[in-house]
Write a protein that holds these residues in place. Sequence first.
Motif, PDB file in Angstrom:
ATOM      1  N   LEU A  56      44.140  42.388  32.350  1.00  0.00           N
ATOM      2  CA  LEU A  56      42.702  42.119  32.252  1.00  0.00           C
ATOM      3  C   LEU A  56      41.941  42.871  33.337  1.00  0.00           C
ATOM      4  O   LEU A  56      40.870  43.423  33.091  1.00  0.00           O
ATOM      5  N   TRP A  57      42.519  42.897  34.541  1.00  0.00           N
ATOM      6  CA  TRP A  57      41.870  43.623  35.616  1.00  0.00           C
ATOM      7  C   TRP A  57      41.786  45.106  35.284  1.00  0.00           C
ATOM      8  O   TRP A  57      40.752  45.728  35.472  1.00  0.00           O
ATOM      9  N   ALA A  68      39.193  45.736  32.679  1.00  0.00           N
ATOM     10  CA  ALA A  68      37.855  45.619  33.256  1.00  0.00           C
ATOM     11  C   ALA A  68      37.538  46.834  34.129  1.00  0.00           C
ATOM     12  O   ALA A  68      36.394  47.274  34.196  1.00  0.00           O
ATOM     13  N   GLU A 109      34.820  48.443  23.955  1.00  0.00           N
ATOM     14  CA  GLU A 109      34.702  47.316  23.012  1.00  0.00           C
ATOM     15  C   GLU A 109      34.609  47.818  21.573  1.00  0.00           C
ATOM     16  O   GLU A 109      35.246  47.272  20.670  1.00  0.00           O
ATOM     17  N   THR A 131      37.788  35.142  22.541  1.00  0.00           N
ATOM     18  CA  THR A 131      38.051  36.013  23.694  1.00  0.00           C
ATOM     19  C   THR A 131      37.174  35.638  24.890  1.00  0.00           C
ATOM     20  O   THR A 131      37.621  35.754  26.027  1.00  0.00           O
ATOM     21  N   ARG A 155      38.905  32.694  26.403  1.00  0.00           N
ATOM     22  CA  ARG A 155      40.156  33.129  27.035  1.00  0.00           C
ATOM     23  C   ARG A 155      39.863  33.873  28.334  1.00  0.00           C
ATOM     24  O   ARG A 155      40.533  33.674  29.343  1.00  0.00           O
ATOM     25  N   ARG A 156      38.848  34.724  28.335  1.00  0.00           N
ATOM     26  CA  ARG A 156      38.467  35.440  29.564  1.00  0.00           C
ATOM     27  C   ARG A 156      38.046  34.473  30.656  1.00  0.00           C
ATOM     28  O   ARG A 156      38.374  34.660  31.827  1.00  0.00           O
ATOM     29  N   ASP A 157      37.297  33.440  30.263  1.00  0.00           N
ATOM     30  CA  ASP A 157      36.855  32.452  31.238  1.00  0.00           C
ATOM     31  C   ASP A 157      38.056  31.739  31.866  1.00  0.00           C
ATOM     32  O   ASP A 157      38.110  31.557  33.083  1.00  0.00           O
ATOM     33  N   ASN A 162      41.106  32.883  32.132  1.00  0.00           N
ATOM     34  CA  ASN A 162      41.803  33.859  32.975  1.00  0.00           C
ATOM     35  C   ASN A 162      41.057  34.120  34.281  1.00  0.00           C
ATOM     36  O   ASN A 162      41.677  34.274  35.339  1.00  0.00           O
ATOM     37  N   ARG A 163      39.739  34.145  34.213  1.00  0.00           N
ATOM     38  CA  ARG A 163      38.935  34.320  35.431  1.00  0.00           C
ATOM     39  C   ARG A 163      39.162  33.141  36.369  1.00  0.00           C
ATOM     40  O   ARG A 163      39.386  33.314  37.572  1.00  0.00           O
ATOM     41  N   GLU A 193      45.021  27.387  28.051  1.00  0.00           N
ATOM     42  CA  GLU A 193      45.057  28.654  27.336  1.00  0.00           C
ATOM     43  C   GLU A 193      45.947  28.546  26.094  1.00  0.00           C
ATOM     44  O   GLU A 193      45.595  29.033  25.023  1.00  0.00           O
TER      45      GLU A 193
END
Length: 161
Positions: free
Chosen positions: A11-12, A15, A38, A67, A70-72, A74-75, A107
Amino acid sequence: MKYVLRGALLLWLLAALPTFEALAQGGLRRQERLSQLENARIAYLTEKVALTTDQAQKFWPLYNEFTAKRRDLNRRLRQLRPASTDGLSDQQIKESLNQSFVLRQQEITLEKEYFERFQRVISVRQVGRLALAERQFTKEVLKRVAGRPGLPAGAADGLDE
Protein backbone atom coordinates in the motif's frame (compact mmCIF):
# COMPACT_ATOMS: atom_id res chain seq x y z
CA MET A 1 1.96 -11.60 9.87
CA LYS A 2 4.15 -11.81 6.75
CA TYR A 3 1.16 -11.00 4.52
CA VAL A 4 0.10 -8.04 6.67
CA LEU A 5 3.59 -6.57 6.46
CA ARG A 6 3.68 -7.17 2.72
CA GLY A 7 0.25 -5.61 2.37
CA ALA A 8 1.29 -2.53 4.33
CA LEU A 9 4.47 -2.18 2.28
CA LEU A 10 2.53 -2.69 -0.90
CA LEU A 11 0.00 0.00 0.00
CA TRP A 12 2.84 2.35 0.81
CA LEU A 13 4.53 1.61 -2.51
CA LEU A 14 1.30 2.14 -4.42
CA ALA A 15 0.72 5.42 -2.62
CA ALA A 16 4.32 6.46 -3.34
CA LEU A 17 4.25 5.39 -7.01
CA PRO A 18 3.05 8.76 -8.30
CA THR A 19 5.78 10.50 -6.32
CA PHE A 20 8.50 8.28 -7.79
CA GLU A 21 7.14 8.73 -11.27
CA ALA A 22 6.71 12.48 -10.85
CA LEU A 23 10.34 12.80 -9.80
CA ALA A 24 11.45 10.66 -12.71
CA GLN A 25 9.32 12.47 -15.27
CA GLY A 26 10.11 15.97 -14.19
CA GLY A 27 7.25 17.01 -11.97
CA LEU A 28 3.82 15.83 -13.06
CA ARG A 29 1.53 16.56 -10.19
CA ARG A 30 0.97 13.76 -7.69
CA GLN A 31 -2.80 13.90 -8.01
CA GLU A 32 -2.63 13.48 -11.77
CA ARG A 33 -0.43 10.41 -11.34
CA LEU A 34 -2.79 8.95 -8.74
CA SER A 35 -5.67 9.50 -11.12
CA GLN A 36 -3.77 7.77 -13.93
CA LEU A 37 -2.98 4.84 -11.65
CA GLU A 38 -6.61 4.56 -10.58
CA ASN A 39 -7.82 4.65 -14.20
CA ALA A 40 -5.32 1.95 -15.12
CA ARG A 41 -6.49 -0.18 -12.19
CA ILE A 42 -10.14 0.19 -13.22
CA ALA A 43 -9.40 -0.74 -16.83
CA TYR A 44 -7.21 -3.67 -15.81
CA LEU A 45 -9.70 -5.11 -13.31
CA THR A 46 -12.66 -4.55 -15.64
CA GLU A 47 -10.91 -6.50 -18.39
CA LYS A 48 -9.57 -9.31 -16.19
CA VAL A 49 -12.87 -9.82 -14.34
CA ALA A 50 -14.74 -9.54 -17.66
CA LEU A 51 -17.37 -7.13 -16.36
CA THR A 52 -20.30 -6.35 -18.61
CA THR A 53 -21.47 -2.74 -18.81
CA ASP A 54 -24.40 -3.47 -16.51
CA GLN A 55 -22.20 -5.29 -14.03
CA ALA A 56 -19.61 -2.50 -14.06
CA GLN A 57 -22.24 0.13 -13.23
CA LYS A 58 -23.24 -1.83 -10.13
CA PHE A 59 -19.83 -3.22 -9.23
CA TRP A 60 -17.57 -0.15 -9.20
CA PRO A 61 -19.45 1.88 -6.57
CA LEU A 62 -19.50 -1.20 -4.34
CA TYR A 63 -15.83 -1.96 -4.96
CA ASN A 64 -14.83 1.67 -4.30
CA GLU A 65 -16.74 1.55 -1.01
CA PHE A 66 -14.90 -1.65 -0.09
CA THR A 67 -11.45 -0.32 -0.98
CA ALA A 68 -12.04 2.90 0.97
CA LYS A 69 -12.94 0.89 4.06
CA ARG A 70 -9.99 -1.45 3.55
CA ARG A 71 -7.60 1.50 3.12
CA ASP A 72 -8.92 3.04 6.32
CA LEU A 73 -8.31 -0.18 8.25
CA ASN A 74 -4.80 -0.46 6.80
CA ARG A 75 -4.06 3.17 7.66
CA ARG A 76 -5.19 2.59 11.24
CA LEU A 77 -3.09 -0.58 11.42
CA ARG A 78 0.01 1.28 10.20
CA GLN A 79 -0.54 3.97 12.83
CA LEU A 80 -0.45 1.33 15.56
CA ARG A 81 2.99 0.11 14.57
CA PRO A 82 5.68 1.99 16.42
CA ALA A 83 9.01 2.63 14.71
CA SER A 84 10.65 1.12 17.76
CA THR A 85 9.41 -0.63 20.87
CA ASP A 86 12.39 0.52 22.93
CA GLY A 87 10.52 3.32 24.68
CA LEU A 88 7.33 1.33 25.28
CA SER A 89 6.33 -0.68 28.29
CA ASP A 90 5.39 -4.34 27.95
CA GLN A 91 1.76 -3.36 28.57
CA GLN A 92 1.83 -0.76 25.78
CA ILE A 93 3.33 -3.28 23.37
CA LYS A 94 0.70 -5.84 24.35
CA GLU A 95 -2.14 -3.32 23.89
CA SER A 96 -0.79 -2.28 20.50
CA LEU A 97 -0.57 -5.89 19.33
CA ASN A 98 -4.07 -6.64 20.59
CA GLN A 99 -5.41 -3.60 18.75
CA SER A 100 -3.63 -4.84 15.62
CA PHE A 101 -5.34 -8.22 15.98
CA VAL A 102 -8.72 -6.51 16.28
CA LEU A 103 -8.11 -4.45 13.14
CA ARG A 104 -6.90 -7.47 11.18
CA GLN A 105 -10.01 -9.36 12.25
CA GLN A 106 -12.12 -6.40 11.11
CA GLU A 107 -10.38 -6.59 7.74
CA ILE A 108 -11.27 -10.28 7.41
CA THR A 109 -14.86 -9.53 8.39
CA LEU A 110 -14.96 -6.72 5.82
CA GLU A 111 -13.64 -9.02 3.09
CA LYS A 112 -16.23 -11.69 3.93
CA GLU A 113 -19.03 -9.11 3.90
CA TYR A 114 -18.01 -7.73 0.51
CA PHE A 115 -17.43 -11.23 -0.88
CA GLU A 116 -21.14 -11.79 -0.27
CA ARG A 117 -22.11 -8.37 -1.61
CA PHE A 118 -19.97 -8.76 -4.74
CA GLN A 119 -21.72 -12.06 -5.53
CA ARG A 120 -25.03 -10.19 -5.78
CA VAL A 121 -23.55 -8.17 -8.65
CA ILE A 122 -21.05 -10.52 -10.31
CA SER A 123 -20.61 -14.30 -10.40
CA VAL A 124 -18.51 -16.17 -7.87
CA ARG A 125 -16.08 -16.97 -10.69
CA GLN A 126 -15.70 -13.24 -11.37
CA VAL A 127 -15.13 -12.61 -7.66
CA GLY A 128 -12.34 -15.18 -7.81
CA ARG A 129 -10.88 -13.46 -10.86
CA LEU A 130 -11.05 -10.15 -9.01
CA ALA A 131 -8.83 -11.37 -6.18
CA LEU A 132 -6.31 -12.72 -8.68
CA ALA A 133 -6.44 -9.60 -10.85
CA GLU A 134 -5.81 -7.33 -7.86
CA ARG A 135 -2.61 -9.25 -7.06
CA GLN A 136 -1.52 -9.26 -10.71
CA PHE A 137 -2.10 -5.52 -11.04
CA THR A 138 -0.06 -4.87 -7.91
CA LYS A 139 2.79 -7.02 -9.23
CA GLU A 140 2.73 -5.15 -12.53
CA VAL A 141 2.84 -1.76 -10.78
CA LEU A 142 5.74 -2.90 -8.60
CA LYS A 143 7.65 -4.13 -11.65
CA ARG A 144 7.23 -0.79 -13.36
CA VAL A 145 8.19 1.16 -10.25
CA ALA A 146 11.26 -1.05 -9.73
CA GLY A 147 12.46 -0.10 -13.21
CA ARG A 148 12.27 3.64 -12.54
CA PRO A 149 15.23 5.76 -11.48
CA GLY A 150 15.21 6.84 -7.85
CA LEU A 151 13.75 3.64 -6.40
CA PRO A 152 16.09 1.81 -4.03
CA ALA A 153 17.42 -1.44 -5.47
CA GLY A 154 15.41 -4.44 -4.33
CA ALA A 155 12.45 -2.37 -3.09
CA ALA A 156 10.00 -4.67 -4.88
CA ASP A 157 11.81 -7.90 -4.00
CA GLY A 158 9.94 -10.49 -2.00
CA LEU A 159 6.49 -9.17 -2.83
CA ASP A 160 5.61 -11.76 -5.44
CA GLU A 161 2.98 -13.63 -3.44
